[in-house]
Enzyme design. Structure first.
Site, PDB file in Angstrom:
ATOM      1  N   LYS A 280      -1.839  26.244  22.668  1.00 15.00           N
ATOM      2  CA  LYS A 280      -0.579  26.972  22.523  1.00 15.00           C
ATOM      3  C   LYS A 280      -0.266  27.748  23.809  1.00 15.00           C
ATOM      4  CE  LYS A 280      -0.813  27.961  17.553  1.00 15.00           C
ATOM      5  NZ  LYS A 280       0.454  27.337  17.148  1.00 15.00           N
ATOM      6  N   ARG A 354      -2.731  21.355   8.226  1.00 17.99           N
ATOM      7  CA  ARG A 354      -2.611  20.244   7.266  1.00 17.99           C
ATOM      8  C   ARG A 354      -3.905  19.426   7.200  1.00 17.99           C
ATOM      9  NH1 ARG A 354       2.463  18.015  10.508  1.00 17.99           N
ATOM     10  NH2 ARG A 354       2.575  20.253  10.885  1.00 17.99           N
TER      11      ARG A 354
HETATM   12  N1  BES Z   1      -0.398  28.158  12.662  1.00 17.50           N
HETATM   13  C1  BES Z   1       0.643  27.361  13.186  1.00 17.50           C
HETATM   14  C2  BES Z   1       2.003  27.654  12.560  1.00 17.50           C
HETATM   15  C3  BES Z   1       2.583  29.017  12.808  1.00 17.50           C
HETATM   16  C4  BES Z   1       3.491  29.208  13.816  1.00 17.50           C
HETATM   17  C5  BES Z   1       2.283  30.084  11.985  1.00 17.50           C
HETATM   18  C6  BES Z   1       4.052  30.443  14.023  1.00 17.50           C
HETATM   19  C7  BES Z   1       2.845  31.328  12.199  1.00 17.50           C
HETATM   20  C8  BES Z   1       3.732  31.507  13.210  1.00 17.50           C
HETATM   21  C9  BES Z   1       0.343  25.875  12.963  1.00 17.50           C
HETATM   22  O1  BES Z   1      -0.994  25.521  12.934  1.00 17.50           O
HETATM   23  C10 BES Z   1       0.980  25.133  14.080  1.00 17.50           C
HETATM   24  O2  BES Z   1       0.578  25.334  15.184  1.00 17.50           O
HETATM   25  N2  BES Z   1       1.956  24.297  13.754  1.00 17.50           N
HETATM   26  C11 BES Z   1       2.660  23.531  14.722  1.00 17.50           C
HETATM   27  C12 BES Z   1       2.818  22.136  14.184  1.00 17.50           C
HETATM   28  C13 BES Z   1       3.324  21.152  15.208  1.00 17.50           C
HETATM   29  C14 BES Z   1       2.276  20.889  16.256  1.00 17.50           C
HETATM   30  C15 BES Z   1       3.685  19.876  14.506  1.00 17.50           C
HETATM   31  C16 BES Z   1       4.019  24.174  14.930  1.00 17.50           C
HETATM   32  O3  BES Z   1       4.597  24.673  13.961  1.00 17.50           O
HETATM   33  O4  BES Z   1       4.482  24.224  16.061  1.00 17.50           O
HETATM   34 ZN    ZN Z   2      -1.763  25.104  14.901  1.00 12.64          ZN
END
Ligand code: BES
Ligand code: ZN
Ligand code: ZN
Length: 503
Positions: A280, A354
């Site tokens: 990230k 997921r």
């Molecule tokens: N934990 C994150 C989602 C999240 C984002 C929670 C912001 C709280 C605040 C999750 O694991 C994630 O990183 N999701 C990605 C999925 C994508 C790679 C398909 C996302 O939402 O960007």
């Molecule tokens: Zn994630």
């Protein structure tokens, strides 16, 4: 926090402060406010007549008294329009009021039962909403402050005052419920606010064991080796990059009839989500310590459930691990085999929630539950779609979804449904495996749910995406900045209705 209950007249109450309410636009005052106002020679009416105090939702006005009544101060709080008053309005008003009392450096206050009798609000509902509002609103996370600790202001005691002819047993019942719920929510907030070097998967397992011991639940923790023999390749794939040992935590509460199938609640428990190899951006990455909010909510719910002794059987499951990049981490393009036997192509290692839920949901199916609910900070896309005021809900059982929605309306933790049509399955088709773990640009919250659906079989299932609702950037009336503890009151409301035989 000490919550006291007693009978007495508000105008005779010797307190540091008393909290009195008023409805917006009403000529006559609520009974207790009117009684105090008579003893105060009409001061409150005067403030309303001059327009200084209108009774708008959560409006506050502090009056300093000079011995007219035994209380030293009156804090007026607005409940909004009389026709619209609800437990949620009372919670918000009391959250605001109790914080105002604390800011003034006052350590205790008394309050009559606000809103009772309006819109069928019972004595116990009013008491519960008041206690929830105060205890939730007064929450503060100060564990790591070492400087000037003596400057941290706290309210130590709240007294609920019912009229001399009042129903004290109902007040006590509502207050007890409110206290159990608020303390469970604050427990969840603590777990989420603590950093990831403290709340590790091992710590979550310890917390689960402590709850089990204290409240008579059964706790089982599946360690890495056993998870391997169970074939939990999706869960372990995420854990591979981290030095923290993963823990697959199970808590069981048996409150229902022996032969009745249980309900299973599953909570995403990523104690830190760096994104893994698909790392990230640095900005706000620290917030990813709260990626275990779903799991914390499951722990808090199990705790409250056992204290309330609800007549339902519930299994709580927390797949707990970090998501870290390293030489052993899973890489984009890797294929893993989930416990169900299905293969998954990992396109993006940041879509890890997921993955761990895939194995947790498949494991949950072993209990043949009557309902399966998962809570997860699953997608940024859900935050884009709904913002921070609604939890996203999707699933395979309209009946279950409707019941959860109704519970959410009742407790002020609202849900909004997104469609989970078959067409969305197209987006997660893989060229090399049974599915891939991301579904492209459109409908990210939905394609994440479509992925989960592949592991729930024909069990009535609902997925709650709490990515937007589990964290507050700004304080709200009874939800301070930081972790919100969303989901506990929602699930307990749903399970309470189920226990009453309505669900
Ligand atoms: N934990 C994150 C989602 C999240 C984002 C929670 C912001 C709280 C605040 C999750 O694991 C994630 O990183 N999701 C990605 C999925 C994508 C790679 C398909 C996302 O939402 O960007
Ligand atoms: Zn994630
Ligand atoms: Zn995540």
């Amino acid at each position: 926090m000490d919550v006291k209950i007693k009978k007495g007249k508000i105008e005779e109450e010797a307190a540091e402060a008393i909290v009195l309410s008023h409805f917006e636009g009403e000529k006559s005052l609520p009974e207790e406010t009117a009684a105090a106002d008579r003893a105060l020679g009409g001061q409150i009416r005067g403030l309303i007549a001059s327009g200084e105090f209108t009774g708008k939702p959560n409006q506050l006005l502090m009056l300093h008294l000079r011995g007219e009544i035994p209380a030293k101060r009156v804090l007026l709080v607005g409940l909004g329009k009389k026709k619209e008053v609800s437990p949620e309005k009372i919670r918000q008003a009391m959250g605001s009021a109790s914080r105002r009392v604390r800011d003034a450096g006052i350590k205790s206050f008394s309050t009559p039962l606000h809103g009772r009798g309006q819109n069928k609000i019972s004595t116990s509902e009013s008491a519960q909403a008041i206690v929830e509002g105060c205890l939730l609103g007064l929450y503060q996370f100060t564990a790591y402050r070492t400087e000037k600790r003596d400057e941290i202001k706290t309210v130590e005691q709240i007294t609920l005052l019912d009229r001399p002819e009042g129903k004290i047993a109902e007040v006590a019942g509502g207050s007890r419920c409110g206290q159990i719920l608020a303390e469970a929510v604050n427990f969840v907030r603590d777990l989420c606010n603590h950093p990831s070097n403290v709340v590790t998967p091992s710590r979550l397992a310890e917390e689960a064991r402590t709850i089990a011991k204290e409240f008579g639940l059964t706790c089982r923790v599946i360690e890495k080796d056993e998870a391997e023999s169970l074939g939990m390749g999706a869960f372990l794939g995420v854990a591979r990059g981290s030095l923290e040992p993963p823990k697959f935590i199970i808590l069981e509460y048996t409150g229902g009839k022996k032969k009745e199938p249980p309900v299973v609640i599953v909570g995403k428990s990523i104690t830190f989500d760096s994104g893994g190899i698909s790392i990230k951006p640095a900005e706000k990455m620290e917030q990813m310590k709260t990626d275990m909010s779903g799991g914390a909510t499951v722990l808090g719910t199990m705790k409250a459930l056992a204290q309330l002794q609800l007549p339902v059987s519930v299994i709580g499951i927390l797949p707990a691990t970090e998501n870290m990049p390293s030489g052993t981490a899973v890489k984009p393009g890797d294929v893993v085999r989930a416990m169900s036997g299905k293969t998954i192509e990992v396109i993006n290692t940041d879509a890890e929630g997921r993955m761990i839920l895939a194995d947790a949901l498949a494991y949950a199916a072993r209990y043949k539950p009557s309902a399966l609910v998962d809570l997860a900070t699953l997608t940024g896309a859900c935050v884009v779609a709904l913002g921070t005021h609604a939890t996203g809900v999707m699933g395979t059982s309209p009946k279950l979804i409707d019941r959860l929605k109704a519970a959410g309306e009742h407790c002020g933790e609202r849900l909004w449904e997104l469609p989970l049509w078959d067409e969305y399955q197209e987006q997660i088709k893989s060229d090399v495996a049974d599915m891939k773990n991301v579904g492209g640009r459109g409908g990210g919250a939905i394609t994440a749910a479509a992925f989960l659906q592949k592991f729930t079989g024909d069990i009535p299932w609902a997925h709650l995406d709490i990515a937007g609702t589990s964290w507050n950037d700004e304080a709200r009336p009874y939800t301070p900045k930081g972790a919100t503890g969303v989901g506990v009151r929602l699930l307990i409301q749903w399970l309470t209705e189920m226990g009453r035989g309505r669900a």
